[in-house]
Design an enzyme around this catalytic site. Structure first.
Site, PDB file in Angstrom:
ATOM      1  N   LYS A  67       0.821   3.926  -2.784  1.00 39.51           N
ATOM      2  CA  LYS A  67       0.515   5.483  -2.716  1.00 39.51           C
ATOM      3  C   LYS A  67       1.469   6.492  -2.711  1.00 39.51           C
ATOM      4  O   LYS A  67       1.355   7.505  -3.183  1.00 39.51           O
ATOM      5  CB  LYS A  67      -0.004   5.440  -1.257  1.00 39.51           C
ATOM      6  CG  LYS A  67      -1.439   4.753  -0.923  1.00 39.51           C
ATOM      7  CD  LYS A  67      -2.443   5.303  -2.048  1.00 39.51           C
ATOM      8  CE  LYS A  67      -3.887   4.920  -1.696  1.00 39.51           C
ATOM      9  NZ  LYS A  67      -4.872   5.659  -2.482  1.00 39.51           N
ATOM     10  N   TYR A 119       0.880  -1.393   0.126  1.00 38.60           N
ATOM     11  CA  TYR A 119       0.037  -0.114   0.157  1.00 38.60           C
ATOM     12  C   TYR A 119       0.651   1.281  -0.037  1.00 38.60           C
ATOM     13  O   TYR A 119       0.653   2.363  -0.831  1.00 38.60           O
ATOM     14  CB  TYR A 119      -0.844   0.092   1.278  1.00 38.60           C
ATOM     15  CG  TYR A 119      -1.912   1.264   1.452  1.00 38.60           C
ATOM     16  CD1 TYR A 119      -3.013   1.013   0.384  1.00 38.60           C
ATOM     17  CD2 TYR A 119      -1.729   2.232   2.477  1.00 38.60           C
ATOM     18  CE1 TYR A 119      -3.821   2.218   0.709  1.00 38.60           C
ATOM     19  CE2 TYR A 119      -2.431   3.241   2.751  1.00 38.60           C
ATOM     20  CZ  TYR A 119      -3.752   3.035   1.763  1.00 38.60           C
ATOM     21  OH  TYR A 119      -4.669   4.124   1.908  1.00 38.60           O
TER      22      TYR A 119
END
Length: 304
Positions: free
Chosen positions: A169, A165
């Site tokens: 991101k 993640y």
């Protein structure tokens, strides 16, 4: 409420729940027609039998706005192309893309599987590329458009168990900046937002230890709808000079994040040897090294 976005058309991915739902509704209140994209899936990607996108469309129509449902996957190139085609087909144009769709596969790094990494990158980073790229020819032809991408402090600062993640991101930030640079001459803007919000997605965060429980209780105070007004403002014509930036929204707080720039320099006229780097350069830099912070170590105060 003033109709800041009257006559504009927006595509919001992952708009069936949480932050995306709030954004879709706020865009509609500001006068935009909205394509509400959502798979209607559980956090592990399986269909949950619900129709969250249809429910959001009904809410928008109840407000007197116009909206349509799209159930495509942002991770699929053809589905992303179809989203944009549906927006133009239904409303005649497309002015705003909000890349909000996301999933989590939290696992400590040394246990993370290839699939867990690929799945998260496919939705967050590749998905943001797919939808943005699909909209690019439309924006270019119109000589204008706005991208809003969702990043996270997991990538900007760091968090445990989120290598997939965090990487995706932070990649979104690079993507947003590159879009801003490449499409500036066409009147297109691109910015990233790190939203702080308690949503179904982060409800999967572990809460077994006292420390984890304290963190979760703090997160529960973060209202997803609080992100939406800032998104509307970024999409308004009055924000035409704002591009290539990284923001954060945490309840009633708005942040402008720094971007990587050199903060110290070391020079050696004769050229560096490994020994000289160890003896001189690294000790010079040591006072400015960043600690291994997590997001919670930086945002220590209660949300307001």
């Amino acid at each position: 409420m003033s109709k800041l976005l009257e006559g504009k058309v927006a595509l919001v991915t992952g708009a069936g729940r949480g932050v995306g739902r709030g954004i879709a509704l706020e865009l509609a209140r500001a006068g935009a027609c909205v394509v509400v994209n959502d798979l209607g899936a559980t956090l592990d990607g399986k269909s949950d039998g619900g129709q969250p996108a249809q429910e959001v469309v009904a809410e928008i129509e109840a407000l007197g706005g116009r909206a349509i449902v799209n159930g495509g996957s942002v991770a699929d190139w053809d589905a992303a192309q179809a989203m944009v085609a549906e927006a133009v087909g239904a409303f005649g144009r497309l002015d705003i893309v909000v890349n909000n769709a996301g999933i989590l596969r939290d696992t400590i790094f040394h246990r993370m599987t290839e699939q867990e990494f690929d799945d998260v990158v496919a939705v967050h980073l590749k998905g943001s590329f797919n939808v943005s790229r699909a909209a690019a020819p439309v924006f270019k032809e119109q000589n204008g458009g706005v991208y809003v991408h969702m990043t996270s402090t997991s990538g900007l600062v760091g968090n445990f168990g989120q290598a997939n993640y965090s990487a995706a991101k932070l990649g979104v930030v690079g993507l947003s900046k590159s879009i801003a640079l490449d499409m500036q001459k066409f009147g297109v803007r691109s910015n990233a937002i790190a939203p702080f919000a308690w949503t179904r997605m982060i409800d999967s965060i572990p809460s077994e230890t006292p420390e984890q429980q304290k963190r979760v209780e703090g997160l529960k105070k973060l209202v997803p709808e609080k992100v939406a007004p800032f998104v509307v403002a970024l999409c308004a014509d009055a924000a035409h000079e704002v591009t290539g930036q990284v923001f954060g929204v945490r309840n009633n707080e708005i942040y402008l994040f720094s971007q990587p720039r050199p903060i110290r320099t070391a020079h050696c006229g004769e050229g560096w040897t490994p020994e000289a780097v160890l003896e001189t350069a690294l000790p010079m830099f040591k006072a400015d090294f960043y600690p291994l912070d997590r997001s919670a170590d930086v945002f220590t105060w209660e949300p307001v």
